[in-house]
Design a protein around this motif. Structure first.
Motif, short mmCIF file in Angstrom:
data_model
loop_
_atom_site.label_atom_id
_atom_site.label_comp_id
_atom_site.label_asym_id
_atom_site.label_seq_id
_atom_site.Cartn_x
_atom_site.Cartn_y
_atom_site.Cartn_z
N SER A 148 0.83 -1.20 0.00
CA SER A 148 0.00 0.00 0.00
C SER A 148 0.87 1.25 0.00
O SER A 148 1.91 1.30 0.65
CB SER A 148 -0.92 0.00 1.21
OG SER A 148 -0.16 -0.05 2.40
N VAL A 149 0.41 2.25 -0.74
CA VAL A 149 1.13 3.52 -0.89
C VAL A 149 0.17 4.67 -0.58
O VAL A 149 -0.98 4.66 -1.02
CB VAL A 149 1.66 3.70 -2.33
CG1 VAL A 149 2.34 5.05 -2.50
CG2 VAL A 149 2.60 2.58 -2.72
N LEU A 150 0.67 5.65 0.16
CA LEU A 150 -0.06 6.89 0.37
C LEU A 150 0.77 8.01 -0.22
O LEU A 150 1.95 8.15 0.10
CB LEU A 150 -0.30 7.15 1.86
CG LEU A 150 -1.02 8.45 2.21
CD1 LEU A 150 -2.43 8.48 1.61
CD2 LEU A 150 -1.07 8.65 3.72
N VAL A 151 0.17 8.80 -1.11
CA VAL A 151 0.84 9.94 -1.72
C VAL A 151 0.26 11.20 -1.12
O VAL A 151 -0.95 11.41 -1.14
CB VAL A 151 0.66 9.96 -3.25
CG1 VAL A 151 1.50 11.07 -3.86
CG2 VAL A 151 1.02 8.61 -3.88
N ASN A 180 -1.56 3.35 -9.53
CA ASN A 180 -2.61 2.35 -9.66
C ASN A 180 -2.71 1.78 -11.06
O ASN A 180 -3.25 0.69 -11.25
CB ASN A 180 -3.94 2.90 -9.19
CG ASN A 180 -4.02 3.00 -7.68
OD1 ASN A 180 -3.37 2.25 -6.96
ND2 ASN A 180 -4.78 3.96 -7.19
N THR A 181 -2.17 2.49 -12.04
CA THR A 181 -2.18 1.99 -13.41
C THR A 181 -0.86 1.29 -13.75
O THR A 181 -0.86 0.15 -14.22
CB THR A 181 -2.41 3.15 -14.41
OG1 THR A 181 -3.69 3.72 -14.12
CG2 THR A 181 -2.38 2.65 -15.84
N LEU A 182 0.26 1.95 -13.50
CA LEU A 182 1.56 1.42 -13.90
C LEU A 182 2.02 0.26 -13.01
O LEU A 182 2.76 -0.61 -13.46
CB LEU A 182 2.61 2.52 -13.86
CG LEU A 182 2.40 3.71 -14.79
CD1 LEU A 182 3.44 4.79 -14.54
CD2 LEU A 182 2.42 3.26 -16.25
N ALA A 183 1.63 0.28 -11.75
CA ALA A 183 2.11 -0.72 -10.80
C ALA A 183 0.97 -1.51 -10.18
O ALA A 183 1.06 -1.96 -9.03
CB ALA A 183 2.92 -0.01 -9.71
N GLU A 184 -0.10 -1.70 -10.92
CA GLU A 184 -1.30 -2.31 -10.37
C GLU A 184 -1.09 -3.73 -9.85
O GLU A 184 -1.84 -4.19 -9.00
CB GLU A 184 -2.44 -2.28 -11.39
CG GLU A 184 -2.19 -3.13 -12.61
CD GLU A 184 -3.32 -3.01 -13.63
OE1 GLU A 184 -4.46 -2.73 -13.23
OE2 GLU A 184 -3.03 -3.19 -14.81
N ILE A 226 -2.41 12.86 -9.41
CA ILE A 226 -1.77 12.30 -10.61
C ILE A 226 -0.92 11.09 -10.23
O ILE A 226 -0.97 10.05 -10.89
CB ILE A 226 -0.94 13.38 -11.33
CG1 ILE A 226 -1.87 14.44 -11.94
CG2 ILE A 226 -0.05 12.76 -12.42
CD1 ILE A 226 -1.17 15.69 -12.46
N ALA A 227 -0.15 11.21 -9.14
CA ALA A 227 0.70 10.09 -8.71
C ALA A 227 -0.14 8.88 -8.31
O ALA A 227 0.19 7.74 -8.65
CB ALA A 227 1.59 10.53 -7.56
N GLU A 228 -1.23 9.10 -7.58
CA GLU A 228 -2.12 8.00 -7.19
C GLU A 228 -2.61 7.24 -8.42
O GLU A 228 -2.54 6.01 -8.48
CB GLU A 228 -3.32 8.55 -6.41
CG GLU A 228 -4.39 7.51 -6.11
CD GLU A 228 -5.67 8.09 -5.52
OE1 GLU A 228 -6.59 7.28 -5.25
OE2 GLU A 228 -5.78 9.32 -5.31
#
Length: 136
Positions: A3-6, A23-27, A17-19
């Motif tokens: 899990s990542v929080l930006v 979620n697209t590039l590293a799904e 944009i980062a979120e």
């Protein structure tokens, strides 16, 4: 899945944009959320526009407070604030990997429509590069 929080201040441009990019590039590897220490309450229309231009899903994006996540654990917390800005970068306490990607706020760009579009494009490209270089 990690899990990542930006985080940023307003949660309308950079962190949004980062979120979406994570979620697209590293799904397969990460699930990302974003938040702001002083959320403005809306996602900047140019953030949505630049993401859609690149085929990134914008369906569930919304501006939200980091208070929403205060009791959650994240494996990685990324601050995308601009260290050159007068506002302080938000700090999310806890045991997690901390990254700081010094990202100028495209919302502060003044000028022509083209100059503003360029600022959002630069933000998108910068964050995409950071994600590809540091998370993938």
């Amino acid at each position: 899945m990690k899990s990542v929080l930006v985080l940023c201040t307003g949660n309308s441009c950079r962190s949004i944009i980062a979120e979406a990019l994570i979620n697209t590039l590293a799904e397969e590897k990460y699930i990302a959320k974003s938040a702001g220490s002083e959320p403005v309450g809306t996602v900047h229309p140019k953030s949505i526009e630049i993401l859609k231009e690149h085929g990134i899903n914008t369906k569930n994006l919304r501006s939200k407070s980091w208070d929403e996540f205060q009791d959650m654990h994240f494996d990685v917390v990324i601050s995308v604030c601009d260290r050159n800005d007068s506002k302080t970068c938000p700090i999310f306490f806890g045991k997690h990997k901390k990254l700081n990607w010094n990202t100028p706020d495209p919302d502060k760009t003044e000028g022509t429509r083209e100059e503003i579009n360029t600022a959002f494009t630069k933000t998108f490209i910068f964050l995409k590069g950071k994600i590809e270089g540091e998370l993938l």
